[in-house]
Design a protein around this motif. Structure first.
Motif, PDB file in Angstrom:
ATOM      1  N   ASP A 452       0.851  -1.186   0.000  1.00 31.54           N
ATOM      2  CA  ASP A 452       0.000   0.000   0.000  1.00 31.54           C
ATOM      3  C   ASP A 452       0.889   1.239   0.000  1.00 31.54           C
ATOM      4  N   VAL A 453       0.941   1.922  -1.134  1.00 28.72           N
ATOM      5  CA  VAL A 453       1.751   3.139  -1.224  1.00 28.72           C
ATOM      6  C   VAL A 453       0.876   4.393  -1.199  1.00 28.72           C
ATOM      7  N   SER A 454      -0.409   4.211  -0.852  1.00 31.38           N
ATOM      8  CA  SER A 454      -1.295   5.377  -0.723  1.00 31.38           C
ATOM      9  C   SER A 454      -1.043   6.103   0.595  1.00 31.38           C
ATOM     10  N   THR A 455      -0.353   5.419   1.534  1.00 24.69           N
ATOM     11  CA  THR A 455       0.012   6.038   2.804  1.00 24.69           C
ATOM     12  C   THR A 455       1.461   6.490   2.758  1.00 24.69           C
ATOM     13  N   VAL A 456       1.823   7.380   3.653  1.00 22.79           N
ATOM     14  CA  VAL A 456       3.226   7.809   3.767  1.00 22.79           C
ATOM     15  C   VAL A 456       3.680   7.572   5.205  1.00 22.79           C
ATOM     16  N   PRO A 457       4.649   6.681   5.441  1.00 19.97           N
ATOM     17  CA  PRO A 457       5.292   5.833   4.422  1.00 19.97           C
ATOM     18  C   PRO A 457       4.363   4.689   3.977  1.00 19.97           C
ATOM     19  N   GLY A 458       4.705   4.055   2.859  1.00 25.80           N
ATOM     20  CA  GLY A 458       3.952   2.889   2.412  1.00 25.80           C
ATOM     21  C   GLY A 458       4.165   1.717   3.350  1.00 25.80           C
ATOM     22  N   HIS A 459       3.289   0.736   3.260  1.00 23.39           N
ATOM     23  CA  HIS A 459       3.416  -0.412   4.168  1.00 23.39           C
ATOM     24  C   HIS A 459       2.807  -1.652   3.546  1.00 23.39           C
ATOM     25  N   TYR A 460       3.165  -2.821   4.119  1.00 27.77           N
ATOM     26  CA  TYR A 460       2.634  -4.103   3.661  1.00 27.77           C
ATOM     27  C   TYR A 460       1.256  -4.327   4.284  1.00 27.77           C
ATOM     28  N   VAL A 461       0.326  -4.828   3.471  1.00 26.86           N
ATOM     29  CA  VAL A 461      -1.016  -5.161   3.943  1.00 26.86           C
ATOM     30  C   VAL A 461      -1.290  -6.634   3.636  1.00 26.86           C
ATOM     31  N   PHE A 462      -1.723  -7.364   4.650  1.00 28.11           N
ATOM     32  CA  PHE A 462      -2.086  -8.774   4.482  1.00 28.11           C
ATOM     33  C   PHE A 462      -3.581  -8.939   4.773  1.00 28.11           C
ATOM     34  N   TYR A 463      -4.293  -9.506   3.806  1.00 33.09           N
ATOM     35  CA  TYR A 463      -5.696  -9.868   4.012  1.00 33.09           C
ATOM     36  C   TYR A 463      -5.744 -11.316   4.492  1.00 33.09           C
ATOM     37  N   PRO A 511       4.350   0.471   9.557  1.00 38.80           N
ATOM     38  CA  PRO A 511       3.994  -0.774  10.246  1.00 38.80           C
ATOM     39  C   PRO A 511       3.153  -1.712   9.376  1.00 38.80           C
ATOM     40  N   LEU A 512       3.467  -2.996   9.440  1.00 41.42           N
ATOM     41  CA  LEU A 512       2.712  -4.020   8.723  1.00 41.42           C
ATOM     42  C   LEU A 512       1.272  -4.054   9.230  1.00 41.42           C
ATOM     43  N   GLU A 513       0.325  -4.218   8.298  1.00 42.46           N
ATOM     44  CA  GLU A 513      -1.103  -4.215   8.635  1.00 42.46           C
ATOM     45  C   GLU A 513      -1.740  -5.546   8.255  1.00 42.46           C
ATOM     46  N   VAL A 514      -2.624  -6.033   9.120  1.00 41.49           N
ATOM     47  CA  VAL A 514      -3.456  -7.199   8.819  1.00 41.49           C
ATOM     48  C   VAL A 514      -4.903  -6.748   8.740  1.00 41.49           C
ATOM     49  N   ARG A 515      -5.575  -7.120   7.668  1.00 45.35           N
ATOM     50  CA  ARG A 515      -7.005  -6.865   7.517  1.00 45.35           C
ATOM     51  C   ARG A 515      -7.726  -8.209   7.497  1.00 45.35           C
ATOM     52  N   VAL A 516      -8.500  -8.467   8.517  1.00 48.29           N
ATOM     53  CA  VAL A 516      -9.246  -9.726   8.614  1.00 48.29           C
ATOM     54  C   VAL A 516     -10.535  -9.580   7.813  1.00 48.29           C
ATOM     55  N   VAL A 517     -10.785 -10.528   6.933  1.00 47.35           N
ATOM     56  CA  VAL A 517     -11.964 -10.471   6.062  1.00 47.35           C
ATOM     57  C   VAL A 517     -12.988 -11.525   6.475  1.00 47.35           C
ATOM     58  N   GLN A 518     -14.213 -11.342   5.997  1.00 45.35           N
ATOM     59  CA  GLN A 518     -15.305 -12.255   6.311  1.00 45.35           C
ATOM     60  C   GLN A 518     -15.013 -13.657   5.788  1.00 45.35           C
ATOM     61  N   GLN A 519     -15.597 -14.660   6.447  1.00 44.30           N
ATOM     62  CA  GLN A 519     -15.485 -16.022   5.940  1.00 44.30           C
ATOM     63  C   GLN A 519     -16.200 -16.106   4.591  1.00 44.30           C
ATOM     64  N   GLY A 520     -15.570 -16.779   3.676  1.00 46.47           N
ATOM     65  CA  GLY A 520     -16.110 -16.892   2.315  1.00 46.47           C
ATOM     66  C   GLY A 520     -15.534 -15.867   1.355  1.00 46.47           C
ATOM     67  N   THR A 521     -14.713 -14.940   1.864  1.00 46.14           N
ATOM     68  CA  THR A 521     -14.140 -13.896   1.001  1.00 46.14           C
ATOM     69  C   THR A 521     -13.260 -14.492  -0.092  1.00 46.14           C
ATOM     70  N   PHE A 522     -12.461 -15.508   0.264  1.00 49.96           N
ATOM     71  CA  PHE A 522     -11.559 -16.068  -0.744  1.00 49.96           C
ATOM     72  C   PHE A 522     -12.306 -16.976  -1.721  1.00 49.96           C
ATOM     73  N   ASP A 523     -13.492 -17.447  -1.337  1.00 48.04           N
ATOM     74  CA  ASP A 523     -14.376 -18.094  -2.315  1.00 48.04           C
ATOM     75  C   ASP A 523     -14.856 -17.055  -3.325  1.00 48.04           C
ATOM     76  N   SER A 524     -15.213 -15.861  -2.813  1.00 46.51           N
ATOM     77  CA  SER A 524     -15.645 -14.769  -3.699  1.00 46.51           C
ATOM     78  C   SER A 524     -14.515 -14.346  -4.625  1.00 46.51           C
ATOM     79  N   LEU A 525     -13.279 -14.360  -4.098  1.00 48.40           N
ATOM     80  CA  LEU A 525     -12.132 -14.002  -4.928  1.00 48.40           C
ATOM     81  C   LEU A 525     -11.937 -15.018  -6.048  1.00 48.40           C
TER      82      LEU A 525
END
Length: 570
Positions: A452-463, A511-525
């Motif tokens: 994610d480089v939309s923030t300053v500084p950029g950072h890693y995002v894990f879903y 700082p590294l960020e974790v975004r927890v997604v709803q169950q079934g999200t990776f089925d939707s992906l």
């Protein structure tokens, strides 16, 4: 070579690897030396040394203009002396782009490799030959190139070819169901057939672990309906494919309330730990690829199967079939593939620990134990010294054929500043952080990431998609902020020293960020990619997302966000 073979064929191939490789290259050059592509370098010669001296090492992008010309209707002899009769389409989920590869109409070598893999399983797994396999397969509708040649994933093209040999009664699923191009109907019917024949199943699997985990989630969603079908002896009305209905009806037979009760009792329990071995009690192993990016699914599969052996049996790509795992019951972390010298002509670029080429190119039999390489493929259908983009580690030899551990895809996965974080780096960090999840009775069922480089500084995002190991009555996922913040910290501590040095206070990476997604999200992906032409059978969750449209699928499902609260030690 006949498809009716025994394991002596494997001994012959691997013992004579050098001669077979030389013969393969000679055949390819004799057939293709006068093609437009090769004649520029060889002037009609089929000499090996001239080939190695004059034909350049290329990437897919270098050869793509020639492939596109054939796909658009120009003669096959631009690339191949034999007619190009179809095109394999890759899913694009590994590299981020779909690719098409020319194919001839003879797939006997590939089918021989699959036959040898089955023989290896029979040798190592007691009772494998006596039961049935429940291996989930899916095909896609075949589209066409502008000139009218078939275009589809390799599995679809091969299964519809004249060479394909059906497993017949060795499989729980009739071919008519596999040939259904509606993935939801096909998956449901394959599950139903497998449940009805539960006492005969000795192996459960799918090509990739991500697909198998999704199938288990579909079972979680539909088990009550499946039990209703078994109890009544009648298939659900929403299954409209006539071939599916006819095939399932034969297997389903008369109403079976006793079996329905048994399945309901198992699926209705508080925890789904060991559900595979409970529903299919004679299962000896789980057959699915768990190397590379698929390693993230090992904990989930061990949970669902009660730690049955997980077998990664083959290594292949749209470019070629590479090899087999001759020690199928080894731990997933120790899987190595023995290359089969008859499949293509293989060369290897020596690479360093970062995957950068050192310039040295060697033949299949000349690789060095312990060294790292990127393979080059020369095949019959128009690829010459083409880089595959995988990094492999030589772990041993089977007779004279080398064995390779798949390390990772070559390209960098994440980079915010000047650091290079690879697929292997990410998987190691995830593996270490998994211990943190286990302390709160959670397991990881899917992940992807982006820079994610939309923030300053950029950072890693894990879903992350998480699941509780024990179901609660509300089906609400309980997230402990302390646990998830610690997860972020352990991830960062596990990344490279260069990354950690850049993550200092006021450094160029946030700082590294974790975004927890709803169950079934990776089925939707997966559904998102399938609707855009990806094959379910060959689908791999992208390790890194770059498309804004794809990110929106994930962002719409975010439940909570967590950040590392300290700089990692350097």
């Amino acid at each position: 070579m006949s498809l009716s073979c025994d394991l002596s064929v494997l001994e012959e191939l691997t013992s004579n690897a050098k001669q077979i490789q030389d013969d393969v290259l000679t055949k390819i050059l004799k057939a293709n030396a006068n093609t437009e592509y090769l004649s520029r370098f060889l002037e009609g010669s089929s000499e090996k040394e001239l080939f190695k001296k004059n034909v350049p090492v290329v990437s897919y992008e270098d050869v793509k203009p020639y492939i596109d010309r054939v796909a658009n209707g120009e003669p096959s002899d631009i690339l191949s002396g034999k007619p190009i009769t179809a095109f394999f389409r890759s899913t694009g989920t590994s590299s981020g782009e779909k690719k098409i590869f020319p194919a001839n109409d003879n797939f006997e070598d590939i089918l021989l490799g699959l036959a040898l893999s089955s023989l290896i399983m029979s040798k190592h797994v007691d009772g494998y030959k006596q039961g049935k396999v429940m291996i989930f397969k899916f095909i896609q509708p075949i589209s066409t190139t502008p000139c009218g040649l078939p275009l589809a994933p390799s599995i679809t093209i091969i299964m519809k070819s004249k060479n394909y040999r059906s497993p017949g009664k060795r499989s729980t699923t009739p071919d008519e169901i596999i040939m259904c191009t509606d993935p939801k109907q096909s998956m449901y019917c394959q599950l139903l057939c497998g449940l009805v024949q539960r006492d005969e199943v000795v192996s459960v699997g799918a090509l990739f672990a991500s697909v198998l985990v999704q199938i288990i989630r579909i079972l979680e969603k539909y088990w009550k309906e499946l039990c209703s079908n078994i109890r009544s002896g009648r298939l659900s009305d929403w299954i409209t494919d006539h071939c599916c209905r006819d095939s399932v009806s034969i297997i389903l037979g008369e109403p079976n309330p006793e079996l329905a009760d048994l399945i309901e009792n198992e699926c209705g329990q508080e925890s789904w730990q060991g559900i595979v071995s409970r529903l299919w009690p004679k299962t000896k192993c789980v057959e699915t690829i768990v190397t590379g990016i698929m390693a993230q699914y090992i904990p989930a599969l061990e949970f669902y199967s009660d730690k049955l052996p997980i077998v990664s049996s083959i290594y292949g790509s749209s470019e070629t079939f590479f090899g087999l795992n001759v020690n199928p019951l080894c731990k997933p972390q120790h899987v190595s593939y023995t290359f089969l010298p008859n499949m293509s002509y293989f060369e290897f670029i020596h690479v360093d620990a970062d995957g950068e080429a050192t310039g040295e190119i060697v033949d299949l039999v000349d690789v060095k134990l312990g060294a790292y390489y990127e393979p080059l493929v020369t095949n019959y259908s128009g690829l010459y010294r083409c880089r595959v983009g995988d990094v492999l580690h030589v772990t041993g030899f089977y007779n004279n054929a080398p064995q390779f551990r798949f390390v990772r895809r070559k390209n960098t996965v994440l980079s915010i500043f000047v650091e290079s974080t690879t697929e292997e780096d990410v998987l190691k960090a995830l593996d270490r952080a998994t211990v943190v999840l286990e302390s709160s009775d959670l397991m990881l069922t899917g992940f992807t990431c982006f820079g994610d480089v939309s923030t300053v500084p950029g950072h890693y995002v894990f879903y992350l998609e998480l699941k509780a190991k024990v179901n609660n009555d509300t089906n609400v996922l309980l997230l402990d902020e302390k646990v998830l913040v610690e997860y972020c910290c352990v991830m960062e501590e596990s990344l490279s020293s260069f990354y950690r040095s850049l993550r200092r206070k006021d450094g160029p990476i946030g700082p590294l960020e974790v975004r927890v997604v709803q169950q079934g999200t990776f089925d939707s992906l997966m559904e998102f990619f399938v609707t855009r032409g990806a094959s379910i059978t060959q689908y791999k969750t992208p390790m890194c997302i770059n498309s804004a449209e794809t990110l929106k699928v994930l962002e719409d499902k975010v439940l909570a966000r967590f950040f590392s609260d300290k700089s990692p030690p350097t």
